[in-house]
Design a protein around this motif. Structure first.
Motif, PDB file in Angstrom:
ATOM      1  N   SER A  91       0.820  -1.218   0.000  1.00 56.18           N
ATOM      2  CA  SER A  91       0.000   0.000   0.000  1.00 56.18           C
ATOM      3  C   SER A  91       0.851   1.264   0.000  1.00 56.18           C
ATOM      4  O   SER A  91       0.346   2.356  -0.240  1.00 56.18           O
ATOM      5  CB  SER A  91      -0.875   0.024   1.253  1.00 56.18           C
ATOM      6  N   GLU A 109       8.383  -3.635  -5.497  1.00 54.38           N
ATOM      7  CA  GLU A 109       7.150  -4.438  -5.419  1.00 54.38           C
ATOM      8  C   GLU A 109       7.130  -5.396  -6.606  1.00 54.38           C
ATOM      9  O   GLU A 109       7.457  -5.006  -7.720  1.00 54.38           O
ATOM     10  CB  GLU A 109       5.928  -3.492  -5.433  1.00 54.38           C
ATOM     11  N   GLY A 136      12.200  -8.566  -5.088  1.00 51.40           N
ATOM     12  CA  GLY A 136      12.983  -8.120  -3.940  1.00 51.40           C
ATOM     13  C   GLY A 136      14.106  -9.065  -3.545  1.00 51.40           C
ATOM     14  O   GLY A 136      15.035  -8.652  -2.848  1.00 51.40           O
ATOM     15  N   LEU A 209       7.518 -13.833  -2.277  1.00 49.60           N
ATOM     16  CA  LEU A 209       7.482 -14.765  -3.401  1.00 49.60           C
ATOM     17  C   LEU A 209       8.618 -14.465  -4.375  1.00 49.60           C
ATOM     18  O   LEU A 209       9.088 -13.333  -4.448  1.00 49.60           O
ATOM     19  CB  LEU A 209       6.133 -14.661  -4.113  1.00 49.60           C
TER      20      LEU A 209
HETATM   21  N1  SAH Z   1       5.015  -2.556   3.205  1.00 47.30           N
HETATM   22  C1  SAH Z   1       3.649  -2.862   2.841  1.00 47.30           C
HETATM   23  C2  SAH Z   1       3.281  -4.283   3.257  1.00 47.30           C
HETATM   24  C3  SAH Z   1       2.624  -4.998   2.141  1.00 47.30           C
HETATM   25  S1  SAH Z   1       2.412  -6.724   2.285  1.00 47.30           S
HETATM   26  C4  SAH Z   1       2.685  -1.830   3.393  1.00 47.30           C
HETATM   27  O1  SAH Z   1       3.111  -0.975   4.179  1.00 47.30           O
HETATM   28  O2  SAH Z   1       1.525  -1.843   3.010  1.00 47.30           O
HETATM   29  C5  SAH Z   1       3.843  -7.354   1.450  1.00 47.30           C
HETATM   30  C6  SAH Z   1       4.085  -6.922   0.029  1.00 47.30           C
HETATM   31  O3  SAH Z   1       5.273  -7.586  -0.412  1.00 47.30           O
HETATM   32  C7  SAH Z   1       2.995  -7.301  -0.977  1.00 47.30           C
HETATM   33  O4  SAH Z   1       2.603  -6.166  -1.672  1.00 47.30           O
HETATM   34  C8  SAH Z   1       3.683  -8.320  -1.893  1.00 47.30           C
HETATM   35  O5  SAH Z   1       3.223  -8.264  -3.236  1.00 47.30           O
HETATM   36  C9  SAH Z   1       5.134  -7.895  -1.778  1.00 47.30           C
HETATM   37  N2  SAH Z   1       6.136  -8.918  -2.108  1.00 47.30           N
HETATM   38  C10 SAH Z   1       6.130 -10.241  -1.817  1.00 47.30           C
HETATM   39  N3  SAH Z   1       7.245 -10.848  -2.299  1.00 47.30           N
HETATM   40  C11 SAH Z   1       7.983  -9.869  -2.892  1.00 47.30           C
HETATM   41  C12 SAH Z   1       9.225  -9.854  -3.595  1.00 47.30           C
HETATM   42  N4  SAH Z   1       9.951 -10.961  -3.779  1.00 47.30           N
HETATM   43  N5  SAH Z   1       9.673  -8.669  -4.082  1.00 47.30           N
HETATM   44  C13 SAH Z   1       8.961  -7.523  -3.923  1.00 47.30           C
HETATM   45  N6  SAH Z   1       7.765  -7.480  -3.271  1.00 47.30           N
HETATM   46  C14 SAH Z   1       7.289  -8.632  -2.772  1.00 47.30           C
END
Ligand code: SAH
Length: 214
Positions: A91, A109, A136, A209
């Motif tokens: 978000s 993201e 990531g 992921l």
């Molecule tokens: N920091 C966010 C938390 C979101 S939940 C906030 O404040 O709202 C975690 C997020 O990590 C999701 O949007 C998911 O799509 C992302 N995510 C999961 N694995 C990821 C990866 N390997 N690289 C980048 N983003 C990733």
């Protein structure tokens, strides 16, 4: 009472609640007190925005619970002008808190629709991190090294490439463990080849992921 005034009061109560739950870093509490969390939620959830809970943000993802955001931000020991990599923009709420703390934020993201949405939305609120679409697990090698790295999804292990992108003396805060539950982990790079690892309490995040999702 104007809507924004009402939200301000709710936000103040949220901050007091976080204090009671053990958040002591005044700069972090001030930052949470400044970010309009109600703007980050779908309008049907906005009346709950200052409850200390996670909420869905679409694409099966969530905006983290304020306590979790405060706890990770506190462990990160943010200094003004720190260059910080965030994995999991979601978000954009955590990124906004880091920007309120005076950091320079690089956020990545893997989910295209979330990336598109947040890239449009956060600047409307006056928050300007650098946005990246990607995996990531790879970090951002061309922009590193970073003073701090924060991972906001559940990592099965500490990604090697992220360790390499920490400055010596830098910190990474990352929830590590299986799907059901993770341990909040602080990794400090103490020299070129040595890392100190400290384990904190249990949390539950959505999984980190591999690859990207378009
Ligand atoms: N920091 C966010 C938390 C979101 S939940 C906030 O404040 O709202 C975690 C997020 O990590 C999701 O949007 C998911 O799509 C992302 N995510 C999961 N694995 C990821 C990866 N390997 N690289 C980048 N983003 C990733």
């Amino acid at each position: 009472m104007s809507e924004s005034f009402q939200y301000k009061g709710q936000r103040r109560r949220l901050v007091e609640g976080l204090r009671i739950k053990g958040i002591t870093d005044e700069a972090v509490l001030d930052a949470i007190g400044n970010v309009p969390r109600h703007r980050f939620l779908e309008s049907s959830f906005s009346k709950f925005a200052y409850k200390d809970q996670a909420f869905p943000i679409g694409s099966g993802q969530t905006i983290s619970q304020p306590f979790t955001v405060a706890y990770q931000s506190q462990l990160l020991k943010v200094q003004r002008h720190d260059k910080i990599l965030e994995v999991g923009t979601g978000s954009g709420y955590q990124a906004a808190v880091l920007l309120e703390l005076g950091a320079q934020v690089y956020t990545i993201e893997r989910h295209k629709s979330l990336y598109n949405k947040v890239q449009q939305f956060l600047p409307e609120l006056g928050y300007h991190p650098r946005f990246f679409f990607g995996d990531g697990y790879q970090g951002l090698p061309t922009y590193g090294p970073f003073d701090k790295i924060i991972v906001t999804a559940a990592a099965p292990h500490i990604p090697e490439k992220l360790k390499e992108q920490l400055k010596v003396g830098g910190l990474m805060v990352i929830p590590v463990g299986p799907y059901e539950r993770q341990k909040m982990t602080v990794v400090k790079r103490i020299s070129e080849n040595r890392y100190d690892i400290k384990i904190h309490g249990d949390f539950v995040f959505v999984p980190m992921l591999k690859g990207t999702d378009i």
